[in-house]
Design a protein around this motif. Structure first.
Motif, PDB file in Angstrom:
ATOM      1  N   LEU A   1       0.824  -1.213   0.000  1.00  0.00           N
ATOM      2  CA  LEU A   1       0.000   0.000   0.000  1.00  0.00           C
ATOM      3  C   LEU A   1       0.858   1.264   0.000  1.00  0.00           C
ATOM      4  O   LEU A   1       0.430   2.302  -0.501  1.00  0.00           O
ATOM      5  N   GLU A   2       2.078   1.172   0.550  1.00  0.00           N
ATOM      6  CA  GLU A   2       2.973   2.329   0.556  1.00  0.00           C
ATOM      7  C   GLU A   2       3.432   2.691  -0.851  1.00  0.00           C
ATOM      8  O   GLU A   2       3.756   3.844  -1.135  1.00  0.00           O
ATOM      9  N   SER A   3       3.425   1.707  -1.752  1.00  0.00           N
ATOM     10  CA  SER A   3       3.871   1.979  -3.118  1.00  0.00           C
ATOM     11  C   SER A   3       2.744   1.848  -4.155  1.00  0.00           C
ATOM     12  O   SER A   3       3.009   1.818  -5.337  1.00  0.00           O
ATOM     13  N   GLY A   4       1.506   1.754  -3.695  1.00  0.00           N
ATOM     14  CA  GLY A   4       0.404   1.643  -4.667  1.00  0.00           C
ATOM     15  C   GLY A   4      -0.821   1.005  -4.051  1.00  0.00           C
ATOM     16  O   GLY A   4      -1.424   1.557  -3.142  1.00  0.00           O
ATOM     17  N   SER A   5      -1.168  -0.180  -4.549  1.00  0.00           N
ATOM     18  CA  SER A   5      -2.370  -0.856  -4.058  1.00  0.00           C
ATOM     19  C   SER A   5      -2.055  -2.326  -3.756  1.00  0.00           C
ATOM     20  O   SER A   5      -0.980  -2.824  -4.088  1.00  0.00           O
ATOM     21  N   TYR A   6      -3.029  -2.991  -3.122  1.00  0.00           N
ATOM     22  CA  TYR A   6      -2.866  -4.395  -2.721  1.00  0.00           C
ATOM     23  C   TYR A   6      -4.005  -5.195  -3.336  1.00  0.00           C
ATOM     24  O   TYR A   6      -5.170  -4.784  -3.273  1.00  0.00           O
ATOM     25  N   GLN A   7      -3.672  -6.334  -3.940  1.00  0.00           N
ATOM     26  CA  GLN A   7      -4.687  -7.211  -4.527  1.00  0.00           C
ATOM     27  C   GLN A   7      -5.081  -8.269  -3.490  1.00  0.00           C
ATOM     28  O   GLN A   7      -4.262  -9.084  -3.096  1.00  0.00           O
ATOM     29  N   LEU A   8      -6.335  -8.218  -3.053  1.00  0.00           N
ATOM     30  CA  LEU A   8      -6.865  -9.171  -2.082  1.00  0.00           C
ATOM     31  C   LEU A   8      -7.707 -10.196  -2.827  1.00  0.00           C
ATOM     32  O   LEU A   8      -8.609  -9.833  -3.584  1.00  0.00           O
ATOM     33  N   THR A   9      -7.410 -11.478  -2.630  1.00  0.00           N
ATOM     34  CA  THR A   9      -8.159 -12.543  -3.284  1.00  0.00           C
ATOM     35  C   THR A   9      -9.066 -13.214  -2.259  1.00  0.00           C
ATOM     36  O   THR A   9      -8.597 -13.664  -1.211  1.00  0.00           O
ATOM     37  N   VAL A  10     -10.356 -13.240  -2.572  1.00  0.00           N
ATOM     38  CA  VAL A  10     -11.349 -13.897  -1.720  1.00  0.00           C
ATOM     39  C   VAL A  10     -12.105 -14.890  -2.599  1.00  0.00           C
ATOM     40  O   VAL A  10     -12.881 -14.492  -3.460  1.00  0.00           O
ATOM     41  N   GLY A  11     -11.838 -16.179  -2.389  1.00  0.00           N
ATOM     42  CA  GLY A  11     -12.456 -17.190  -3.245  1.00  0.00           C
ATOM     43  C   GLY A  11     -11.964 -17.017  -4.670  1.00  0.00           C
ATOM     44  O   GLY A  11     -10.766 -17.004  -4.939  1.00  0.00           O
ATOM     45  N   ASP A  12     -12.906 -16.834  -5.597  1.00  0.00           N
ATOM     46  CA  ASP A  12     -12.557 -16.644  -7.011  1.00  0.00           C
ATOM     47  C   ASP A  12     -12.430 -15.166  -7.390  1.00  0.00           C
ATOM     48  O   ASP A  12     -12.071 -14.850  -8.514  1.00  0.00           O
ATOM     49  N   ASN A  13     -12.754 -14.280  -6.442  1.00  0.00           N
ATOM     50  CA  ASN A  13     -12.765 -12.846  -6.736  1.00  0.00           C
ATOM     51  C   ASN A  13     -11.483 -12.180  -6.253  1.00  0.00           C
ATOM     52  O   ASN A  13     -10.883 -12.587  -5.267  1.00  0.00           O
ATOM     53  N   SER A  14     -11.099 -11.117  -6.959  1.00  0.00           N
ATOM     54  CA  SER A  14      -9.935 -10.334  -6.581  1.00  0.00           C
ATOM     55  C   SER A  14     -10.391  -8.888  -6.379  1.00  0.00           C
ATOM     56  O   SER A  14     -11.176  -8.360  -7.170  1.00  0.00           O
ATOM     57  N   TYR A  15      -9.911  -8.245  -5.306  1.00  0.00           N
ATOM     58  CA  TYR A  15     -10.303  -6.881  -4.972  1.00  0.00           C
ATOM     59  C   TYR A  15      -9.055  -6.023  -4.841  1.00  0.00           C
ATOM     60  O   TYR A  15      -8.068  -6.448  -4.243  1.00  0.00           O
ATOM     61  N   GLU A  16      -9.112  -4.802  -5.379  1.00  0.00           N
ATOM     62  CA  GLU A  16      -7.994  -3.889  -5.262  1.00  0.00           C
ATOM     63  C   GLU A  16      -8.212  -3.014  -4.035  1.00  0.00           C
ATOM     64  O   GLU A  16      -9.186  -2.260  -3.947  1.00  0.00           O
ATOM     65  N   ILE A  17      -7.292  -3.144  -3.079  1.00  0.00           N
ATOM     66  CA  ILE A  17      -7.348  -2.354  -1.851  1.00  0.00           C
ATOM     67  C   ILE A  17      -6.403  -1.177  -2.030  1.00  0.00           C
ATOM     68  O   ILE A  17      -5.216  -1.350  -2.332  1.00  0.00           O
ATOM     69  N   THR A  18      -6.942   0.038  -1.855  1.00  0.00           N
ATOM     70  CA  THR A  18      -6.136   1.250  -2.016  1.00  0.00           C
ATOM     71  C   THR A  18      -5.766   1.814  -0.645  1.00  0.00           C
ATOM     72  O   THR A  18      -6.417   1.488   0.357  1.00  0.00           O
ATOM     73  N   PRO A  19      -4.761   2.683  -0.577  1.00  0.00           N
ATOM     74  CA  PRO A  19      -4.364   3.271   0.710  1.00  0.00           C
ATOM     75  C   PRO A  19      -5.502   4.019   1.413  1.00  0.00           C
ATOM     76  O   PRO A  19      -5.558   4.059   2.639  1.00  0.00           O
ATOM     77  N   ALA A  20      -6.428   4.601   0.647  1.00  0.00           N
ATOM     78  CA  ALA A  20      -7.540   5.350   1.246  1.00  0.00           C
ATOM     79  C   ALA A  20      -8.483   4.435   2.037  1.00  0.00           C
ATOM     80  O   ALA A  20      -9.180   4.887   2.945  1.00  0.00           O
ATOM     81  N   MET A  21      -8.516   3.151   1.710  1.00  0.00           N
ATOM     82  CA  MET A  21      -9.412   2.196   2.386  1.00  0.00           C
ATOM     83  C   MET A  21      -8.865   1.725   3.718  1.00  0.00           C
ATOM     84  O   MET A  21      -9.597   1.152   4.519  1.00  0.00           O
ATOM     85  N   ILE A  22      -7.589   1.953   3.955  1.00  0.00           N
ATOM     86  CA  ILE A  22      -6.941   1.490   5.178  1.00  0.00           C
ATOM     87  C   ILE A  22      -6.485   2.700   5.985  1.00  0.00           C
ATOM     88  O   ILE A  22      -5.692   3.515   5.508  1.00  0.00           O
ATOM     89  N   SER A  23      -6.984   2.830   7.225  1.00  0.00           N
ATOM     90  CA  SER A  23      -6.576   3.945   8.083  1.00  0.00           C
ATOM     91  C   SER A  23      -5.191   3.715   8.676  1.00  0.00           C
ATOM     92  O   SER A  23      -4.464   4.661   8.941  1.00  0.00           O
ATOM     93  N   GLY A  24      -4.862   2.449   8.923  1.00  0.00           N
ATOM     94  CA  GLY A  24      -3.548   2.174   9.477  1.00  0.00           C
ATOM     95  C   GLY A  24      -3.296   0.688   9.666  1.00  0.00           C
ATOM     96  O   GLY A  24      -4.235  -0.101   9.814  1.00  0.00           O
ATOM     97  N   VAL A  25      -2.024   0.328   9.641  1.00  0.00           N
ATOM     98  CA  VAL A  25      -1.580  -1.034   9.931  1.00  0.00           C
ATOM     99  C   VAL A  25      -0.492  -0.898  10.980  1.00  0.00           C
ATOM    100  O   VAL A  25       0.517  -0.230  10.748  1.00  0.00           O
ATOM    101  N   ARG A  26      -0.722  -1.491  12.159  1.00  0.00           N
ATOM    102  CA  ARG A  26       0.258  -1.338  13.234  1.00  0.00           C
ATOM    103  C   ARG A  26       0.432  -2.650  13.981  1.00  0.00           C
ATOM    104  O   ARG A  26      -0.460  -3.503  14.001  1.00  0.00           O
ATOM    105  N   THR A  27       1.589  -2.778  14.595  1.00  0.00           N
ATOM    106  CA  THR A  27       1.900  -3.954  15.401  1.00  0.00           C
ATOM    107  C   THR A  27       1.715  -3.588  16.866  1.00  0.00           C
ATOM    108  O   THR A  27       2.263  -2.580  17.328  1.00  0.00           O
ATOM    109  N   VAL A  28       0.904  -4.385  17.572  1.00  0.00           N
ATOM    110  CA  VAL A  28       0.636  -4.137  18.991  1.00  0.00           C
ATOM    111  C   VAL A  28       0.951  -5.399  19.789  1.00  0.00           C
ATOM    112  O   VAL A  28       0.946  -6.508  19.251  1.00  0.00           O
TER     113      VAL A  28
END
Length: 185
Positions: free
Chosen positions: A102-129
């Protein structure tokens, strides 16, 4: 044989008895693992787990993804719930990979037979806790024994039915005392 195993079993064992018809399966044991509970949990959209209190709390690091549900909902409409669930089920390594992509573009998420493009705007944050767990949750496994009582009784009777060698008309049932209901002669 693999083709004799049920679709829900990860392993199977049989107990067989040698009869005049050949080997007859009298008991089948199937390791169903957690197939049933996982299927029910998926259908009911709830967790079916057992819990075990830990003697000492365990701390571990996990990667959390915070979603921008408004943007995700607009982009995927009816599919947004499925996409959100799929993101939540990603392993920590997959979440870290998603973060770097996501830092360099988008992420392709595969769910079953479908593929979804996840953009940075869809994710507020990814953190390790760091999370401290006092209870371990797990899905119990099931071993399913299946007894064919008719076959078992047949094998008991056949294996204990005796014929006198010199006179085939003289036959008797010689049940061991452990399973004989009544002693008689």
């Amino acid at each position: 044989m693999g083709n004799e195993m049920a679709h829900y079993a990860c392993d199977c064992w049989d107990a067989e008895c040698l009869t005049t018809y050949g080997w007859v399966e009298i008991v089948g044991c199937a390791d169903r693992s957690c197939y049933d509970l996982n299927a029910h949990a998926k259908a009911a959209s709830t967790k079916f787990v057992a819990q075990q209190r830990l003697a000492e709390p365990v701390s571990r690091e996990v990667t959390e993804v915070t979603l921008n549900k408004a943007v995700l909902g607009k982009a995927f409409k009816k599919e947004a719930g499925k996409v959100s669930a799929a993101i939540a089920e990603l392993s920590d390594d997959q979440k870290e990979e998603m973060k770097s992509q996501l830092e360099s573009g988008s992420y392709q998420l595969t769910v079953g037979d479908n593929s979804y493009e996840i953009t940075p705007a869809m994710i507020s944050g990814v953190r390790t806790v760091t999370k401290t767990e006092h209870v371990r949750e797990f899905v119990p496994s099931v071993i399913e024994p299946s007894f064919g009582i008719g076959r078992i009784l047949y094998c008991i009777l056949e294996c204990n039915f005796k014929v006198r060698e010199s006179d085939e008309k003289r036959t008797w049932l010689d049940l061991p005392p452990l399973i004989a209901p009544t002693k008689c002669s």
